[in-house]
Every structure is written in C-alpha cells, then in structure tokens.
Design a protein around this motif. Structure first.
Motif, PDB file in Angstrom:
ATOM      1  N   GLY A   1       0.588  -1.153  -0.121  1.00 23.23           N
ATOM      2  CA  GLY A   1      -0.027   0.067  -0.609  1.00 23.23           C
ATOM      3  C   GLY A   1       0.975   0.827   0.001  1.00 23.23           C
ATOM      4  O   GLY A   1       0.057   2.710   0.302  1.00 23.23           O
TER       5      GLY A   1
ATOM      6  N   GLN B   1       5.911   4.309  -3.150  1.00 28.01           N
ATOM      7  CA  GLN B   1       6.724   4.414  -3.630  1.00 28.01           C
ATOM      8  C   GLN B   1       7.116   2.610  -3.900  1.00 28.01           C
ATOM      9  O   GLN B   1       7.636   2.422  -4.772  1.00 28.01           O
TER      10      GLN B   1
ATOM     11  N   VAL C   1      13.211   9.315 -11.407  1.00 24.46           N
ATOM     12  CA  VAL C   1      13.184   7.744 -10.438  1.00 24.46           C
ATOM     13  C   VAL C   1      13.690   7.490  -9.147  1.00 24.46           C
ATOM     14  O   VAL C   1      12.652   7.581  -8.666  1.00 24.46           O
TER      15      VAL C   1
ATOM     16  N   PHE D   1      11.384  10.071  -6.886  1.00 17.86           N
ATOM     17  CA  PHE D   1      10.327   9.738  -7.161  1.00 17.86           C
ATOM     18  C   PHE D   1      10.007   7.883  -5.998  1.00 17.86           C
ATOM     19  O   PHE D   1       8.918   7.929  -5.023  1.00 17.86           O
ATOM     20  N   ALA D   2      10.886   7.256  -5.549  1.00 20.27           N
ATOM     21  CA  ALA D   2      10.998   6.557  -5.165  1.00 20.27           C
ATOM     22  C   ALA D   2      11.374   7.045  -3.550  1.00 20.27           C
ATOM     23  O   ALA D   2      11.065   5.746  -2.905  1.00 20.27           O
ATOM     24  N   THR D   3      12.721   7.309  -3.650  1.00 19.22           N
ATOM     25  CA  THR D   3      13.131   7.803  -1.645  1.00 19.22           C
ATOM     26  C   THR D   3      11.662   8.676  -1.147  1.00 19.22           C
ATOM     27  O   THR D   3      12.121   8.863  -0.493  1.00 19.22           O
ATOM     28  N   ARG D   4      11.733   9.929  -2.338  1.00 18.79           N
ATOM     29  CA  ARG D   4      11.215  10.780  -0.908  1.00 18.79           C
ATOM     30  C   ARG D   4       9.706  10.681  -0.926  1.00 18.79           C
ATOM     31  O   ARG D   4       8.914   9.910  -1.813  1.00 18.79           O
ATOM     32  N   ARG D   5       9.147  11.515   0.267  1.00 17.09           N
ATOM     33  CA  ARG D   5       8.015  11.096   0.794  1.00 17.09           C
ATOM     34  C   ARG D   5       6.916  12.598   0.682  1.00 17.09           C
ATOM     35  O   ARG D   5       5.368  12.122   0.734  1.00 17.09           O
TER      36      ARG D   5
ATOM     37  N   LEU E   1       4.926  14.837  -1.399  1.00 17.05           N
ATOM     38  CA  LEU E   1       3.468  14.040  -2.343  1.00 17.05           C
ATOM     39  C   LEU E   1       4.319  15.141  -3.499  1.00 17.05           C
ATOM     40  O   LEU E   1       4.552  14.857  -4.594  1.00 17.05           O
TER      41      LEU E   1
ATOM     42  N   MET F   1       7.416  14.409  -5.335  1.00 20.31           N
ATOM     43  CA  MET F   1       7.693  13.153  -5.916  1.00 20.31           C
ATOM     44  C   MET F   1       7.062  13.906  -7.536  1.00 20.31           C
ATOM     45  O   MET F   1       7.406  13.374  -8.703  1.00 20.31           O
TER      46      MET F   1
ATOM     47  N   ALA G   1       3.275  10.646   2.004  1.00 19.00           N
ATOM     48  CA  ALA G   1       1.930   9.619   0.898  1.00 19.00           C
ATOM     49  C   ALA G   1       2.564   8.704   1.988  1.00 19.00           C
ATOM     50  O   ALA G   1       0.870   7.525   1.440  1.00 19.00           O
ATOM     51  N   GLU G   2       3.036   8.202   2.620  1.00 22.43           N
ATOM     52  CA  GLU G   2       2.733   6.996   3.999  1.00 22.43           C
ATOM     53  C   GLU G   2       1.221   7.380   3.997  1.00 22.43           C
ATOM     54  O   GLU G   2       0.802   6.810   4.702  1.00 22.43           O
TER      55      GLU G   2
ATOM     56  N   TRP H   1      -1.614   7.768   2.790  1.00 19.43           N
ATOM     57  CA  TRP H   1      -2.429   7.080   2.157  1.00 19.43           C
ATOM     58  C   TRP H   1      -1.940   5.717   1.606  1.00 19.43           C
ATOM     59  O   TRP H   1      -1.145   5.279   0.675  1.00 19.43           O
ATOM     60  N   SER H   2      -2.966   4.555   2.257  1.00 21.01           N
ATOM     61  CA  SER H   2      -1.939   3.451   2.123  1.00 21.01           C
ATOM     62  C   SER H   2      -3.597   2.353   2.407  1.00 21.01           C
ATOM     63  O   SER H   2      -3.466   1.325   2.639  1.00 21.01           O
TER      64      SER H   2
ATOM     65  N   MET I   1      -5.044   0.952   0.084  1.00 24.84           N
ATOM     66  CA  MET I   1      -4.411  -0.237  -0.888  1.00 24.84           C
ATOM     67  C   MET I   1      -3.675  -0.983  -0.575  1.00 24.84           C
ATOM     68  O   MET I   1      -2.766  -2.532  -0.961  1.00 24.84           O
ATOM     69  N   LYS I   2      -3.506  -1.274   0.824  1.00 23.01           N
ATOM     70  CA  LYS I   2      -2.743  -2.335   1.463  1.00 23.01           C
ATOM     71  C   LYS I   2      -3.009  -3.771   1.220  1.00 23.01           C
ATOM     72  O   LYS I   2      -4.953  -3.930   2.104  1.00 23.01           O
TER      73      LYS I   2
END
Lengths: 736, 102
Positions: free
Chosen positions: A711, A714, B21, B24-28, B30, B33, B94-95, B97-98, B100-101
C-alpha cells in the motif's frame, strides 16, 4: 428523328440537374414533411414535380443531342462534369468523379426511368392516399429515382456501383414499406441478402477492371477494351499487346505515381510483377463473369432470381416501378454498357444468352401455375428479363434495349392494373377468388387487356416488335436458344391470357379480402372498399394508365427505328459494329461498313426474322384463343387437364422447389453450423473456460500476491520500474 | 572533449530520468515526488530532441512540443489533486495514503 438540330451542348449540360431534383424531393419529403405533419398531403406533389422535372430535363438532353447518328459521328459521347469525387495518385492514378456519361443509350434509359417514373408516381398519389406513411413512401421514391438516374448516367464503374447500391437500398426500403407485416420484412431482407451475392461479384469485377485497365471511367476502359478486341480479332496480337511492355510503361496505374508518393511505386512495381500480363489475361476472362453475377442478382436471373417474386410484398406502384420497369433492368443496361469488356471473354456473352434463355423458360413455366396475380407478373418479369439478357447475349443490344424500353411500359401497365384490382377488392390477389370482373371495372379490364396483348406479343403491339428482334437474332446466333425463346413466347401468351380471362370473364364472383393499407384490418367497416365492392379507379389513377396503354400499343412501330438508331450509335452499338464476323450481322451495318456489302451475310438474319414473326404471330393468337377456351368457356376442362398433370402442376406451383432447395443447401447447413458453435460456446467456453479456468485462476493468483502489496506509493513505483526494466531487457535481448 | 556529440545529450537525458526515478522512489513528500516525475519527462524530452537533431528530421521535436503541452495540462491537474489530498489529511506524506494495502 433526322429533322432535329445538331448537338447542343448547353442542353446536354442540363443533365447534371436530373438526379438532383429527385434528391431534393427526398430531402423535402423525408425531413421537411416528416417534421411538419399538416403538409404531408403534398408529398406526392413534390415527388411528381421532381420526377416530372427530371423527365423534362431528360427530354431536353435528348433534344440537345440531336440525331443519334450525327451526335455519334461528331462526339461519340459527352461527359458532363458535376464535381470531383475521388482522385488518388497522379493523372493516371485512380479517378472517379461525379460526372455523367451522355450517349444515346444513356438517354433512352433516362427517358424510360423518369418517364415511367412520373406516370407511376401520379398513379401512386391516388393508390397510396390515406396511408399513414404517405410522405415516407414518396421520399423513398425520390431516393430511388435519384439512385437510378445516377446508375444510368454514371461515367465510371464506381459511380455506377454507387447508384447500383442506392437502388438496392431503396428497393429494400420499399419492399419492407409495410414494416409491421412480417412477410414484407422477410421479403425485404431476402431481396437485400440475395443481391449481396451478386454485388460481391460486381465489386470484384470492378476491382478487376481497375487492375487490368488502370481506370474505371468508361471513356478510358471502353475504347481500350475495343482496341484489344480488335487486335485479337485481326490476329495482330495475342491479346497481350497492350500489357506486355515494360512494367513502367505498361502499368499506367503506378507509372505517374512516382512523382507523387515514392513508396507507393515500389509497392506498385511489386504488384505489377505479381499481376503480370498473364494474370491480366486471366483476369480479362474472369471479369465479365464477375460483373455478370452482379447483373444476374439485380435483374433476378436464374441462380439469384428468388428475391423478385417475394418483393411483391411492397406496395403495387413499387412493384411496377422498381421490380418491373426500371431497377431490375439495371443488369441488362450494365451488360449493354460494358459490352466491349464482355466481348473480350470468349464465353461470357454466350453464358449471358444461355442464362437469359433458360431463365425465360423457367420463369414462364412457373407463371403458368401461379394463382397470385402479382406473382404471375413477377415471374413474367423474370422471364422477360431473361429475354433481354438473351438479346444482349447474342449481341442484339438493340433488341435487348428495345425490349427493356417497351417492357417498361406494358409491364408497368400490367402491375398497376393488377394494383387497381387489388385496391378494388381490398387486397385480394388470389385469382381463384375472383371472376368476371369486367362488368365491375371495364376500364381497368381493357387497360390490362392492352398490357396483356403487348406481353403476349400480339402482332403489332410493342412487345411483338422487341421480342421478334431478340428471337430472330438468337435464332441466327444460337438456334437452340432461339427455338427455346419461341417456345417461351407461346407459353407467355398462354399464361398472360389465363390470368386475364380468369379475372375478367366468366360469372361475376369475388371474395373481398380484409387488407387496409397493406395490413389486415380489424375493422373492415371503416374501409370504403369493403362497403362498395369492386369499383373503377378515380381518373387520377387511370390517366397515367391510359398513357402507358397507348405506349404499349404504339411504341413498337413508332419507336422501332428510333431505338435502333439510338442503340446502334451508343457504345453498346459500336462494340457490335466492331465485330464484322458476327452471324447476327445485318443491314444496318452496310452504311457504316462498306467492306461487307455482299448480301449473303444478311440473308440468314432476314430469313430468321421472317420465320420468327410468322411463328409468333400465329402462335400468340392461337395461344390466346386456347387460353380463352380454357379459362372463359370451359374452365372445367382446364381443371381436368390440370389434375391429369397433377405432379407437374404441383412442381410448377411450388416454383420448381428452388426456395426449398436453397433452404436445404444454404440455410440448413448454416443453422447446423450455428448450432454447433452454440454448443461449443455453451459447453467449452462457458462451461470449461469461464466457469472453471477463469473463475479460479485469477482468484488464486490474486490471493498469492496480497502480501506483496504494502500500500505504499513508492513501493508500487519501484515494482513498476522493475517491470519496465525487465520488459526492456527482454526486448533488447531478443533484438540484439 | 571539444564537441558535444549525441552521446552527451543522451547521457544528460538518462541522468535526468534516473534522478527522477530515484527521487520518486525515495522521497515521501507528494510535491517533491511530483517534481520528480516532471524531471523524468524532461529527460525523455532531451533524448527526443537529441535524436531529432541527429536524424535530421523534425519528428522528435514536434513530439516534444506535444509532450510539453500535455505535461503542462497534467501539472495543473496533478497539483490540484495534491491540494485536495492535503486538505483531506492535513499532511503531504505519501505514507498517509495506503488504502491499497493487501
């Protein structure tokens, strides 16, 4: 006709307005009157004015042309340009414009279509009165005349095809005019689908013509076909002459395209190699057969005739206009127009003649045993169309077109009088349920009698002249077809008068039907017809019939020379002149071709003509008398004879079981095939795949993956990036 | 290193893209990103223009015009979404919003 002035191009230029007027009628009736209810009663007026206007313009074009022989020696034909339509490639690329090819043949067709069309529209204004779809009917008639004039005037095959499909659509719409009647809807679909078979062949033939000649315009295709034919005939060339040059020169399709789109030339050259001259030679043989298929579909000839009798489900004026006088003759016109192409294939015209002759006989035998008046006329139409094909097939384009011209008059007359009877008896068409109607409707009876005489080939009526011309030439070219045609002429006289005597003579008895505007009526007492019984039609409906009747009597001797002059000097006639060894070569050629003045050539034709006219004169009269004996004086004898031949009678009554045959060899296999697919779908696709494999596989796969999805945005991005890299790596690996 | 060759441009584009890339993968945050995705866009754009020049036709450049136009429209949309997301949870992390876990 030689008194007319020389060609007047201003008048000929009016031709571009001929299709436009019916199109305007279509728009007014379909859109304006469709939206504005109170004005709907003017729908007939709009269409009559439009079609009548087209007729006036056709006459103007004819006058502008002057005499046919002068016109042809000066211009051969005139192309009236309306606007550009399709241009692909350079000058020699594909071109199809909306422009009109005016020559004497076109003019005859235009006069027939718009003239008969006007008369039938006037009749229909009375016949259709009170119908809820009045404006819809006349909108369709406008569409039909528009498409039909486009068809006969087109200067290229693609535009011809457009008109061809246009008349197909309007035919479909008008057969299914009573759209709440299942039989009408089925008949409309049948007509459309059977015509698809023919049109498929026509479309292929059209493409073939473009491949071989590099063009679809008549003014380029026809002269080229004629010169190839000339070379073949004179042994100057094996027929490959114009095709055996180097590819760049020989292939006008792609040669000039080089300047425009370089890539296409490469493709073109490759194709030119594939379609080298040998293949073109083969194509030349096949093309006429493909085009023929289209003609047979539209003109209801033997393998594809099944739709026309069913098409009688449409309103009677439609049967008269589309399914007797004009549209169904499109196939004859097309073959006459493209005669130079048909000549290039050795057996093409012979095939046309055979199919025409056999169809004529076949349909005439069916007409003998039908009881539905309109169906008798329908089979008679199929049979007469067979005559026209026989005529064109033995290179008697004059005969074929002349018969087309006269047939339009007397068959329209016959259908419309049948419509009057049907109208008077509230939809009754079964001749077993009517008799002795002469006393009730004498005018209709006499009008139909005139039509019957012309159809039966009674001496000096219109049908007599045109039929004789075809039969005489057929007798010279292919004697067995000629004799068959003569037999058909006798059968025709008999079945025609079987109908007339049954309906109009004998004791006056009739049984009203209960139809009201095409649909069975629940409350017949609302209907005037049910009250009063058979009655004469109003003057508005009888007036056009009188004109048609005058035509059916007089057109034969009045226009005989005129039609001959016109057709001989059209492209259909020119092709004939270029064939000096034709057995059916006769006097008209002497003026044109001084090398063949020896009379020995003409003797067989004249002898045949004398023979045919004697036989048909005596034959038609005696057949009429025979029919009179059986169906007026002694109907019991007719019944006794019929029951003695019960098996044959049933066979003919059921139309040789052709519909049943098609049902068994086409419809049933398709149904079985469909049923097999249905089973496969149910058991294998739905059962095994969807309910088994597809239901559980994704669910299991999904559940196995859930721990992976945390979820976090990243996380998704990284997984996606890895996926992209994996795909890229795979692609790179397989490329390198 | 006297002349700038195609490889230099491609390298620049690749570095921009890779930074995007990684960012986008490392920063939190929004917004950061989102900026990283824009960086990836520009990396691709540079590559396209470079190839366009190299091959001597205008396909790549006209393509970039389209990419930039779309990117502008997309930026307006994306920033609007970010504002919306912030209003919902009062944070840009960004954390947060999860849903979709699995």
């Amino acid at each position: 006709m030689h008194t007319l002035a020389a060609t007047n191009l201003d008048l000929i230029n009016l031709a571009k307005w001929i299709p436009l007027l019916p199109l305007i009628a279509l728009v007014i009736n379909g859109i304006v009157l469709g939206a504005f209810k109170p004005a709907r009663k003017f729908a007939a007026l709009v269409t009559i004015l439009a079609v009548g206007g087209s007729f006036a313009l056709s006459v103007a074009v004819w006058l502008g042309m002057g005499s046919a022989s002068e016109f042809t020696s000066e211009q051969a034909f005139v192309i009236v340009r309306a606007f550009e339509w399709i241009h692909i490639g350079g000058f020699d690329g594909f071109r199809a414009d909306v422009s009109f090819f005016i020559d004497p043949l076109t003019v005859i067709m235009l006069l027939t279509v718009t003239g008969v069309g006007t008369l039938i529209a006037i009749y229909a204004s009375g016949y259709m009165a009170g119908d809820p779809g009045y404006h819809r009917f006349f909108a369709y008639i406008g569409l039909f005349i528009f498409a039909m004039t486009i068809l006969v005037m087109a200067d290229n095959l693609l535009l011809l095809f457009l008109g061809w499909e246009g008349v197909g659509v309007s035919s479909y719409l008008l057969i299914g005019y009573y759209y709440r009647k299942p039989s009408a809807v089925a008949a409309a679909k049948k007509a459309f689908i059977v015509n698809r078979v023919g049109d498929f062949g026509f479309a292929l033939g059209l493409m073939g013509v473009f491949l071989v000649f590099g063009a679809v315009q008549y003014d380029r295709v026809l002269p080229e076909a004629e010169s190839v034919y000339w070379m073949q005939e004179h042994g100057l060339d094996d027929g490959r002459g114009i095709f055996s040059n180097t590819i760049d020169d020989a292939d006008p399709i792609f040669a000039d395209a080089e300047l425009v789109i370089p890539n296409i030339v490469e493709v073109g050259k490759r194709e030119a190699e594939i379609f080298g001259s040998d293949l073109k030679k083969t194509l030349l043989i096949i093309i006429p057969f493909l085009l023929m298929l289209g003609a047979f579909g539209k003109s209801a000839q033997l393998p594809l005739h099944v739709w026309l009798p069913d098409a009688m489900e449409g309103p009677t004026p439609v049967s008269a206009l589309i399914h007797a006088a004009t549209m169904v003759t499109a196939g004859v016109y097309m073959i006459a127009r493209l005669l130079p192409i048909f000549q290039l294939s050795e057996y093409a015209l012979y095939t046309v003649a055979i199919v025409g002759g056999v169809t004529a006989l076949f349909a005439a035998t069916i007409a003998l045993c039908q009881y539905d008046i309109k169906r008798v006329w329908a089979y008679s139409t199929v049979s007469q169309l067979g005559y026209m094909f026989l005529g064109v097939g033995v290179l008697s384009t004059v005969g074929g077109v002349f018969h087309l011209f006269t047939h339009a008059f007397f068959k329209a007359l016959l259908f419309l009088t049948a419509g009057s009877v049907m109208h008077a008896l509230a939809g009754q068409l079964d001749m077993r349920k009517m008799s002795g109607l002469f006393r009730k409707m004498p005018v209709t009876a006499i009008l139909m009698l005139i039509g019957c005489l012309a159809l039966a080939g009674f001496p000096y009526t219109a049908g007599y002249y045109s039929k004789d011309l075809i039969l005489a030439e057929a007798l010279v070219a292919h004697p067995w077809l000629g004799w068959m045609g003569i037999a058909v002429a006798l059968i025709t006289a008999f079945y025609t008068f079987r109908l007339w005597f049954r309906v109009f003579t004998g004791p006056t008895e009739y049984e009203m039907s209960n139809e009201h505007h095409g649909y069975p009526s629940d409350h017949a007492h609302d209907d005037d017809h049910a009250h009063h019984g058979p009655h004469e039609m109003p003057i508005l409906m009888n007036a056009p019939l009188v004109i048609l009747a005058i035509g059916a009597i007089t057109l034969g001797f009045l226009t005989h020379d005129w039609v001959k002059d016109m057709v001989e000097h059209s492209t259909a006639g020119a092709a004939r002149l270029s064939e000096p060894h034709s057995p059916a070569h006769h006097a008209a050629h002497v003026e044109v071709d001084p090398h063949h003045t020896d009379t020995a050539h003409h003797d067989p034709y004249h002898a045949a003509h004398k023979l045919v006219s004697t036989i048909t004169k005596i034959g038609s009269i005696s057949m009429i008398l025979l029919a009179g004996y059986f169906f007026w004086f002694n109907r019991k004898a007719a019944e006794r004879i019929a029951s003695a031949f019960g098996l044959i009678k049933r066979f003919l009554e059921n139309k040789w079981y052709v519909d049943e045959l098609y049902h068994v060899i086409i419809v049933l296999p398709l149904r079985v095939f469909g049923w097999l697919f249905y089973l496969f779908d149910r058991l294998i696709i739905d059962g095994l795949v969807v309910d088994g494999l597809l239901r559980y596989t994704p669910r299991l796969a999904g559940e196995a993956q859930t721990p992976l999805a945390r979820g976090v945005l990243q996380g998704f991005a990284v997984v996606m990036a890895i996926g992209v890299i994996a795909v890229l790596a795979f692609v790179m690996y397989s490329v390198l | 290193m006297e002349y700038l060759t195609l490889n230099h441009y491609l390298l620049t584009g690749a570095i921009l893209f890779a930074l995007g890339v990684i960012g986008f993968a490392t920063r939190r945050n929004l917004i950061v990103m989102f900026l990283c995705t824009e960086m990836m866009f520009q990396g691709v754009a540079v590559t396209l223009v470079a190839f366009s020049k190299y091959h001597g036709n205008l396909d790549g450049q006209s393509f970039v015009i389209f990419v930039l136009t779309i990117a502008a429209a997309e930026a307006a949309l994306a920033l609007g979404l970010v504002v919306y997301l912030f209003r919902r949870k009062q944070t840009l992390d960004a954390e947060a919003w999860s849903a979709m876990k699995g």
